[in-house]
Each structure stands twice: as structure tokens, then as C-alpha cells.
Design an enzyme around this catalytic site. Structure first.
Site, PDB file in Angstrom:
ATOM      1  N   GLY A  50      -1.835  -1.605  -4.855  1.00 14.99           N
ATOM      2  CA  GLY A  50      -1.651  -1.970  -6.253  1.00 14.99           C
ATOM      3  C   GLY A  50      -2.803  -1.582  -7.150  1.00 14.99           C
ATOM      4  O   GLY A  50      -2.775  -1.844  -8.341  1.00 14.99           O
ATOM      5  N   CYS A  51      -3.831  -0.981  -6.589  1.00 16.99           N
ATOM      6  CA  CYS A  51      -4.977  -0.558  -7.398  1.00 16.99           C
ATOM      7  C   CYS A  51      -4.794   0.886  -7.843  1.00 16.99           C
ATOM      8  O   CYS A  51      -4.333   1.721  -7.073  1.00 16.99           O
ATOM      9  CB  CYS A  51      -6.272  -0.680  -6.599  1.00 16.99           C
ATOM     10  SG  CYS A  51      -6.744  -2.363  -6.258  1.00 16.99           S
TER      11      CYS A  51
END
Length: 134
Positions: A50-51
Site C-alpha cells: 500500500g505504499c
């Protein structure tokens, strides 16, 4: 584990910043204090999903205390990691789970750097830090 600067020191440094440029310089300076992970530690299972940037987070527990190692391919994110990890290093999981990490980060003058995509990454990091299982 990490050679983290005292969280009060980091908080004071970031709160003392009076401009976006000053905050950026402080984060870059902090990023240089983060011990980089080895290629082996940058394994897929340590990668935070998710980064926007590649971020790796390793959590180890010793004598009931959590210790953290982290790295990113982005200098700014390494500075943010130092700020985040300074809040939780050496604390127990129970203490970490009681913390309002979003609120604590909000006190560090970082809102101008938390774009929507970066916020998603930071939230993923916070979730992993507060999770029961790594």
C-alpha cells in the site's frame, strides 16, 4: 535494533519547523540516521503493501518490547519512518495498540507531506506496527 533518536527530540525538531522547506530538510536529515536494511532483510514478506515508495518493516519482540527496523527507497519516506518509529520503539504491543498514532503524527507538522497516496502508505505502516501478528 534501531538507533532511534529520542521521540521528544524528533517531535521538537519537527514542531520547530516554520515552513514546508524546513520540514523537508529536517526529514531528510532524520532519514540519514536510519540504519539501512540489508538486501536479505528487504525480502517480500517485510514489504509494506500500500505504499507508493518501497517500504520494508521488520518487527521483533524481545522481553515483551517491540523493536523495529525499517527502510525505504525514498529519502523522504525514510525520514517519516524515523518519526513514526521514534513513537513506538521499545514499547509493548499493548502500549502501542493503545496509542493514537495518527494523532501523534499529526502533532509532528507532517500534514503537508502526507499526500493522499503517501497517507495510504503511512496508514499501512501504522496498521502493521499495531497488528497483533507481524
Amino acid at each position: 535494533m534501531t538507533d532511534l533518536v529520542n521521540s521528544k527530540d524528533i517531535k521538537q525538531q519537527l514542531q520547530a519547523c516554520r515552513s514546508k522547506e524546513e520540514t523537508f530538510k529536517t526529514l531528510v536529515t532524520l532519514s540519514k540516521t536510519l540504519t539501512r536494511l540489508t538486501p536479505e532483510e528487504k525480502a517480500e514478506e517485510n514489504k509494506v503493501k500500500g505504499c507508493e515508495s518501497a517500504v520494508w518493516l521488520i518487527i521483533e519482540e524481545k522481553d515483551g518490547q517491540r523493536h523495529f527496523k525499517a527502510d525505504s527507497d525514498a529519502k523522504l519516506m525514510r525520514g517519516l519512518l524515523i518519526a513514526i518509529l521514534s513513537l513506538v520503539e521499545g514499547k509493548t504491543l499493548a502500549a502501542i495498540q493503545k496509542m493514537d498514532l495518527k494523532s501523534e503524527l499529526g502533532e509532528l507538522n507532517l500534514s503537508s507531506y502526507l499526500t493522499s497516496s503517501r497517507t495510504n502508505g503511512v496508514l499501512a505502516i501504522l496498521e502493521k506496527i499495531q497488528a497483533t501478528k507481524q
